[in-house]
Design a protein around this motif. Structure first.
Motif, PDB file in Angstrom:
ATOM      1  N   UNK A 101       0.859  -1.188   0.000  1.00 56.45           N
ATOM      2  CA  UNK A 101       0.000   0.000   0.000  1.00 56.45           C
ATOM      3  C   UNK A 101       0.888   1.229   0.000  1.00 56.45           C
ATOM      4  N   UNK A 102       0.400   2.288  -0.643  1.00 56.54           N
ATOM      5  CA  UNK A 102       1.170   3.538  -0.698  1.00 56.54           C
ATOM      6  C   UNK A 102       0.328   4.688  -0.160  1.00 56.54           C
ATOM      7  N   UNK A 103       0.952   5.475   0.711  1.00 60.03           N
ATOM      8  CA  UNK A 103       0.353   6.727   1.178  1.00 60.03           C
ATOM      9  C   UNK A 103       1.176   7.847   0.565  1.00 60.03           C
ATOM     10  N   UNK A 104       0.611   8.484  -0.469  1.00 55.58           N
ATOM     11  CA  UNK A 104       1.380   9.383  -1.317  1.00 55.58           C
ATOM     12  C   UNK A 104       2.546   8.569  -1.899  1.00 55.58           C
ATOM     13  N   UNK A 105       3.780   8.957  -1.662  1.00 55.38           N
ATOM     14  CA  UNK A 105       4.906   8.222  -2.257  1.00 55.38           C
ATOM     15  C   UNK A 105       5.506   7.198  -1.307  1.00 55.38           C
ATOM     16  N   UNK A 106       5.004   7.136  -0.093  1.00 56.72           N
ATOM     17  CA  UNK A 106       5.577   6.228   0.908  1.00 56.72           C
ATOM     18  C   UNK A 106       4.904   4.864   0.848  1.00 56.72           C
ATOM     19  N   UNK A 107       5.706   3.833   0.653  1.00 57.76           N
ATOM     20  CA  UNK A 107       5.172   2.477   0.611  1.00 57.76           C
ATOM     21  C   UNK A 107       5.186   1.822   1.978  1.00 57.76           C
ATOM     22  N   UNK A 108       4.144   1.049   2.263  1.00 59.80           N
ATOM     23  CA  UNK A 108       4.026   0.342   3.541  1.00 59.80           C
ATOM     24  C   UNK A 108       3.549  -1.085   3.298  1.00 59.80           C
ATOM     25  N   UNK A 109       3.959  -1.978   4.167  1.00 56.05           N
ATOM     26  CA  UNK A 109       3.445  -3.347   4.136  1.00 56.05           C
ATOM     27  C   UNK A 109       2.301  -3.428   5.142  1.00 56.05           C
ATOM     28  N   UNK A 110       1.076  -3.560   4.617  1.00 57.95           N
ATOM     29  CA  UNK A 110      -0.111  -3.650   5.474  1.00 57.95           C
ATOM     30  C   UNK A 110      -0.780  -5.013   5.376  1.00 57.95           C
ATOM     31  N   UNK A 163      -6.671  -0.284  -3.995  1.00 59.71           N
ATOM     32  CA  UNK A 163      -5.581   0.559  -3.501  1.00 59.71           C
ATOM     33  C   UNK A 163      -4.549  -0.252  -2.723  1.00 59.71           C
ATOM     34  N   UNK A 164      -4.702  -1.571  -2.737  1.00 58.02           N
ATOM     35  CA  UNK A 164      -3.742  -2.482  -2.105  1.00 58.02           C
ATOM     36  C   UNK A 164      -3.177  -3.428  -3.157  1.00 58.02           C
ATOM     37  N   UNK A 165      -1.978  -3.908  -2.923  1.00 58.63           N
ATOM     38  CA  UNK A 165      -1.454  -5.024  -3.707  1.00 58.63           C
ATOM     39  C   UNK A 165      -2.138  -6.299  -3.242  1.00 58.63           C
ATOM     40  N   UNK A 166      -2.239  -7.274  -4.138  1.00 56.62           N
ATOM     41  CA  UNK A 166      -2.705  -8.599  -3.774  1.00 56.62           C
ATOM     42  C   UNK A 166      -1.462  -9.451  -3.509  1.00 56.62           C
ATOM     43  N   UNK A 167      -1.511 -10.278  -2.482  1.00 62.05           N
ATOM     44  CA  UNK A 167      -0.342 -11.101  -2.157  1.00 62.05           C
ATOM     45  C   UNK A 167      -0.731 -12.572  -2.104  1.00 62.05           C
ATOM     46  N   UNK A 168       0.251 -13.438  -2.393  1.00 59.43           N
ATOM     47  CA  UNK A 168       0.022 -14.885  -2.335  1.00 59.43           C
ATOM     48  C   UNK A 168       1.305 -15.589  -1.937  1.00 59.43           C
ATOM     49  N   UNK A 169       1.142 -16.677  -1.194  1.00 57.72           N
ATOM     50  CA  UNK A 169       2.279 -17.489  -0.765  1.00 57.72           C
ATOM     51  C   UNK A 169       1.997 -18.945  -1.145  1.00 57.72           C
ATOM     52  N   UNK A 224       1.557  -3.919  -9.853  1.00 58.81           N
ATOM     53  CA  UNK A 224       1.764  -3.045 -11.006  1.00 58.81           C
ATOM     54  C   UNK A 224       0.774  -1.892 -11.045  1.00 58.81           C
ATOM     55  N   UNK A 225      -0.433  -2.122 -10.561  1.00 58.28           N
ATOM     56  CA  UNK A 225      -1.443  -1.056 -10.552  1.00 58.28           C
ATOM     57  C   UNK A 225      -1.103   0.039  -9.553  1.00 58.28           C
ATOM     58  N   UNK A 226      -0.163  -0.248  -8.654  1.00 57.18           N
ATOM     59  CA  UNK A 226       0.274   0.744  -7.670  1.00 57.18           C
ATOM     60  C   UNK A 226       1.550   1.449  -8.113  1.00 57.18           C
ATOM     61  N   UNK A 227       2.494   0.703  -8.666  1.00 55.40           N
ATOM     62  CA  UNK A 227       3.807   1.274  -8.986  1.00 55.40           C
ATOM     63  C   UNK A 227       3.907   1.756 -10.429  1.00 55.40           C
ATOM     64  N   UNK A 228       3.102   1.199 -11.314  1.00 58.33           N
ATOM     65  CA  UNK A 228       3.133   1.607 -12.724  1.00 58.33           C
ATOM     66  C   UNK A 228       1.734   1.502 -13.315  1.00 58.33           C
ATOM     67  N   UNK A 229       0.804   2.300 -12.802  1.00 58.63           N
ATOM     68  CA  UNK A 229      -0.590   2.171 -13.234  1.00 58.63           C
ATOM     69  C   UNK A 229      -0.816   2.655 -14.672  1.00 58.63           C
ATOM     70  N   UNK A 230      -1.700   1.946 -15.344  1.00 60.76           N
ATOM     71  CA  UNK A 230      -2.181   2.365 -16.659  1.00 60.76           C
ATOM     72  C   UNK A 230      -3.660   2.692 -16.490  1.00 60.76           C
ATOM     73  N   UNK A 231      -4.030   3.921 -16.759  1.00 63.18           N
ATOM     74  CA  UNK A 231      -5.359   4.407 -16.386  1.00 63.18           C
ATOM     75  C   UNK A 231      -6.476   3.515 -16.929  1.00 63.18           C
TER      76      UNK A 231
END
Length: 316
Positions: free
Chosen positions: A252-261, A304-310, A289-296
């Motif tokens: 997740x990003x708050x403005x330009x700051x990335x966080x692991x939520x 507004x979150x990344x999806x994660x999988x393990x 990719x939708x967070x770091x290099x979005x294409x409108x």
């Protein structure tokens, strides 16, 4: 489904998943038909890319629509334990969490505040802001897996009773306190269930804060050091032991700051360093990719979150 000894867990915050003509939070927040279809299509593409077997889901307003979407992707087992709040017939608030699985869910219910806490300590427990899910999934050849899905209290400051906000720090503290209680109550509930039935246990969710903080870190603190007690670890911590060159991506990003939520936590059965280990972690995936290099055109209805999988592989 994956190979019989391979199991992939995922966490997906769908972000305001609500079918029109209903609205989220405000009467102006209604997807047009084309926008809703685009949001569903985007969501399906991301979930398909994860190639998961079991998915914990957050921010669901339209339960039937979410169930239908995941059924199209092969997740024929879907449960929730709560309903969103509805105001003025079509304005929704307080979304719920859900669990989707390609394998049978044999038991499920809401995580409840453990009464034992109030019996032993002079305190009053709050309710969960969003009820977490506890479920048991029957995976062929592998047996039962205990699954938990949560979405802890947000970092938005608590509202005052008067509507005024003379001391913002108080609202911030109350929000943190609620989130801390939720982490603690969830952890104690999980310990109780593991004591009754010590089976491989997984918690997926949006913690709304890094697990490095003293508040949400309660989920992975192990105060009972006996080998038979529940021990939870961040799956990334287990994964990067053998992949030290890997760099963790924010979810997740708050403005330009990335966080692991967003996290997937595993019990000792998934930790190769534990004497109770039954599985190894093979892959840790973050779709961002939708967070770091979005294409409108592609991502305008994205989460507004990344999806994660393990991905784990059981040693049979």
């Amino acid at each position: 489904m994956n190979n019989i000894n391979q199991l992939t867990f995922a966490s997906c915050n769908l972000f305001n998943f609500i079918e029109p003509p209903n609205a989220f939070y405000d009467f102006e927040n209604i997807y047009e038909t084309e926008g809703w279809q685009a949001k569903c299509q985007w969501t399906k593409q991301q979930v398909e890319a994860l190639n998961a077997d079991i998915v914990g889901i957050q921010e669901v307003f339209s339960i039937k629509a979410a169930k239908a979407l995941f059924a199209e992707l092969g997740f024929h087992h879907f449960v929730t334990v709560d309903h969103p709040s509805v105001e003025s017939d079509y304005i929704y608030s307080q979304p719920v969490v859900a669990l989707a699985s390609k394998y049978p869910i044999t038991q499920f219910g809401a995580v409840t505040p453990p009464s034992e806490i109030t019996e032993h300590y002079a305190t009053t427990l709050p309710s969960f802001s969003r009820k977490p899910i506890f479920a048991v999934i029957d995976v062929p050849e592998l047996g039962h897996i205990a699954m938990y899905v949560c979405h802890l209290k947000s970092q938005r400051a608590a509202d005052s009773l008067t509507g005024e906000n003379p001391y913002p720090i108080v609202g911030q503290w109350l929000s943190s306190q609620q989130r801390g209680w939720e982490a603690l109550m969830l952890r104690v509930f999980m310990e109780q269930q593991y004591h009754k039935s010590p089976i491989p246990t997984v918690l997926v969710g949006d913690m709304n804060q890094s697990l490095t903080t003293h508040i949400t870190n309660l989920l992975v603190q192990n105060s009972d050091t006996s080998l038979s007690s529940l021990s939870l670890k961040d799956s990334w911590e287990i994964f990067c032991t053998n992949q030290p060159e890997e760099e963790r991506k924010p979810t997740h990003y708050h403005f330009a700051k990335g966080n692991v939520l967003d996290y997937i936590l595993f019990s000792a059965e998934f930790d190769s360093s534990s004497p109770y280990s039954l599985a190894d972690i093979e892959r840790y995936q973050v779709i961002d990719q939708h967070l770091v290099n979005p294409i409108y055109e592609r991502d305008k209805y994205a989460s507004d979150h990344a999806f994660i999988a393990v991905t784990t592989r059981f040693i049979l």
